[in-house]
Scaffold this motif. Sequence first.
Motif: not given
Length: 466
Positions: A416-422
């Motif tokens: 669920g960490d879809i808001d973090k940078e690649f």
Amino acid sequence: MRDYDTYTGTINYKEIDFTFIFDKKKLKLIPPKEQKHEVDMWFMEKIENGVYTLGNPIYVDEIIYGIANETGKKIVLIPAHKSIGRINSTLIIDIEFYIINKYDREKIDRIAIKGPEITHIFPTTIALNKFDWEMNGKIGVSTKSFDETTTAKESFCMGDKELLIYFGISVSSTYKTGESPISLNSTMFIEFFPTDDYKFIVNLIKIAKQFIQYLCYRKNVIFSRIEISAPTSKGLHETFAVLHEAHENNIEEIYPIEKERLIKYDYLKGHLGSILNDIVNQNIYLEHIPESYEIGRHINAGRFVMITAAFEWEFKRNYPVGIEKSLKTREAEDNISNIIDKLIKENTGKSKEILKFLKKLIRSDNLASRIIEYGKHYGNISDIFGNHLYSINDEKLNYKEMGKRLSDQRNHFAHGDIDKEFIGLSLLDLVYLEYIIYIMQLKFYGIEDDEIKHAINDLFRCNIAL
């Protein structure tokens, strides 16, 4: 044949003679005044005598045929799978495809598809024989014959039907002001045993579009003209109708066409049938293909997951028994498997389910190990592109590090960490993974390494001198 903005006429549907109005997208069916109540009752559900409520949605599953006032010929309407709407007693039906007949024919045995992408996949320049330039400005142009510019036919199957696909170039001329006096058009032809099954024709068009989408790595490809032909007594084909996609977006994405970001026919000849068979049977992964070239340039969590899923799918096709492992690893897996088997026998309920799940994981290969394995077997094809891609970003290609980054990034998204940078270079890794997917797919069909390199070089515009 003239094309009208709106078609009108009569259609017999469910034993009622409707007046129709078709604006090339939606079909309006207007019932006779004396049968309006009958039509209204289609949408009602009886609760008890004299008591009705609104019923379930109604769908049109059959092909609709009518006679158009404008042409005096048959019009064939293929509904989209959407419920019938209505305004009072007028039915509103969403149309997916429609066919305007020039002549009335019973059977279809060939479709001919033209479009800007097809023109570049099978370039019209191959039809030019020579130019004769004279000092006074006179130019002599000659073209090759149709037979010389028509490719060999390759077969594929849809259900129990065998079909033949091939490409050709037609030459036409005109004296109309403002139009080119000589026109060359590339065409993709598909032949089959004569049929009157229009649902088969529609499914075939969809398969053909998926094929061109695959060759262009984007979904917004255009079929500018789809001609339908009937068999003749002389064994030839007579074009008698044109099929239209009712909701087709005819706005070309100019840049990828001009730059020819696509795979040409020459790289695939002899293998078209195998690719089409797998498209028909959904054996080749296509879900990651972006809606457009522009959308494909942007990576988000959804695109990341779809691209890695495509790699996993194609890896399993190329390695059906998984990665070859050392004797020591296989012995360790067997030992752990035996231990879990004993625990499965000793446990019940939820514990037993978890143990069975863990057993399945013992011999499974993770994403990182699969990428490393890919590099061992396909690096001779793709390293030239990978080394170039990483070098222009001041980095070095390393399959082990690439696999770890992509695996870690996918785990982030899975939690669920879809808001973090690649993570690090994982975005660059994903771009290279797009190349890898095509390389595995093309290699699976037995295409020569040099042809695969040229296909990748063109499709992703790598600009590498091969």
